[in-house]
Motif scaffolding. Sequence first.
Motif, PDB file in Angstrom:
ATOM      1  N   TYR A   1       2.168   1.311  -3.349  1.00  0.00           N
ATOM      2  CA  TYR A   1       1.655   2.502  -4.029  1.00  0.00           C
ATOM      3  C   TYR A   1       1.189   3.702  -4.146  1.00  0.00           C
ATOM      4  CZ  TYR A   1      -2.664   2.150  -7.213  1.00  0.00           C
ATOM      5  OH  TYR A   1      -4.276   3.063  -7.872  1.00  0.00           O
ATOM      6  N   GLU A   2       1.312   4.388  -2.701  1.00  0.00           N
ATOM      7  CA  GLU A   2       1.005   5.538  -2.263  1.00  0.00           C
ATOM      8  C   GLU A   2       2.029   6.393  -3.235  1.00  0.00           C
ATOM      9  OE1 GLU A   2      -0.018   5.625   1.912  1.00  0.00           O
ATOM     10  OE2 GLU A   2      -1.566   4.993   1.270  1.00  0.00           O
TER      11      GLU A   2
ATOM     12  N   LYS B   1       7.714  13.956  -5.510  1.00  0.00           N
ATOM     13  CA  LYS B   1       7.749  12.517  -5.257  1.00  0.00           C
ATOM     14  C   LYS B   1       9.192  12.364  -4.625  1.00  0.00           C
ATOM     15  CE  LYS B   1       5.617  11.321 -10.122  1.00  0.00           C
ATOM     16  NZ  LYS B   1       4.160  10.840  -9.438  1.00  0.00           N
TER      17      LYS B   1
ATOM     18  N   THR C   1       1.172  -0.996   0.227  1.00  0.00           N
ATOM     19  CA  THR C   1      -0.052  -0.018   0.414  1.00  0.00           C
ATOM     20  C   THR C   1       0.993   1.233  -0.172  1.00  0.00           C
ATOM     21  OG1 THR C   1      -1.959  -1.310   1.414  1.00  0.00           O
ATOM     22  CG2 THR C   1      -1.807   1.249   1.299  1.00  0.00           C
TER      23      THR C   1
ATOM     24  N   THR D   1       3.747   5.446  -5.413  1.00  0.00           N
ATOM     25  CA  THR D   1       4.363   5.002  -6.829  1.00  0.00           C
ATOM     26  C   THR D   1       3.569   6.372  -7.894  1.00  0.00           C
ATOM     27  OG1 THR D   1       3.662   3.285  -6.938  1.00  0.00           O
ATOM     28  CG2 THR D   1       5.624   3.455  -6.749  1.00  0.00           C
ATOM     29  N   ASN D   2       2.245   7.036  -7.124  1.00  0.00           N
ATOM     30  CA  ASN D   2       1.234   7.893  -7.913  1.00  0.00           C
ATOM     31  C   ASN D   2       1.628   8.590  -8.229  1.00  0.00           C
ATOM     32  OD1 ASN D   2      -0.982   8.891  -8.355  1.00  0.00           O
ATOM     33  ND2 ASN D   2      -1.905   9.289  -5.920  1.00  0.00           N
TER      34      ASN D   2
ATOM     35  N   LYS E   1       0.007  10.686  -9.416  1.00  0.00           N
ATOM     36  CA  LYS E   1      -0.122  12.736  -8.996  1.00  0.00           C
ATOM     37  C   LYS E   1       0.330  12.770  -7.794  1.00  0.00           C
ATOM     38  CE  LYS E   1      -4.915  12.485 -10.932  1.00  0.00           C
ATOM     39  NZ  LYS E   1      -5.717  11.258 -10.800  1.00  0.00           N
ATOM     40  N   LEU E   2       0.913  12.434  -7.235  1.00  0.00           N
ATOM     41  CA  LEU E   2       1.985  12.735  -5.504  1.00  0.00           C
ATOM     42  C   LEU E   2       3.155  13.647  -5.983  1.00  0.00           C
ATOM     43  CD1 LEU E   2       2.226  11.976  -2.997  1.00  0.00           C
ATOM     44  CD2 LEU E   2       4.123  10.558  -3.797  1.00  0.00           C
TER      45      LEU E   2
ATOM     46  N   TYR F   1       4.779   1.266  -9.682  1.00  0.00           N
ATOM     47  CA  TYR F   1       4.617   0.324  -8.455  1.00  0.00           C
ATOM     48  C   TYR F   1       4.998  -0.943  -8.579  1.00  0.00           C
ATOM     49  CZ  TYR F   1       1.682  -2.825  -5.891  1.00  0.00           C
ATOM     50  OH  TYR F   1       0.695  -3.382  -4.887  1.00  0.00           O
TER      51      TYR F   1
END
Length: 127
Positions: free
Chosen positions: A18-19, A28, A15, A21-22, A24-25, A53
């Motif tokens: 995943y967050e 980064k 999890t 490698t978003n 929209k983050l 991801y």
Amino acid sequence: MAGYERRLLNDDDLTKLYELTNPKLNPKPTLHTVISYQSNQWEIEDSHLLRGYRASKGSLAMKVRKYEAKKTWPDSCQLGIGVFEDDKLIHVLIAKDLGVTPERKVKASLPLDDVLGAIGLARKDVT
């Protein structure tokens, strides 16, 4: 092992990955494969940046296979995905041998098949 994916990260770490490698983050964090030899000092194992991801999981699996073949993982070293901000290591997602899980079989399909499937029909129903 064809048809199976090796589980190296637990659900919480997956999890978190995943967050991280978003797309929209912003900003980064930088992700690298990291290694630790019987100490708690982590160093970058490969200077290649990890981007997505699936690519991050694949890179970690490749490094685990490499060190497993040398008979050093998990007895003599630990591997993981290091999360860096401003060139400082802030977190490590540590690889653990959690067994294997079957890969999902996805049949290649044409757009026509996808559309027919969405309305509950097959090719044989329309020909």
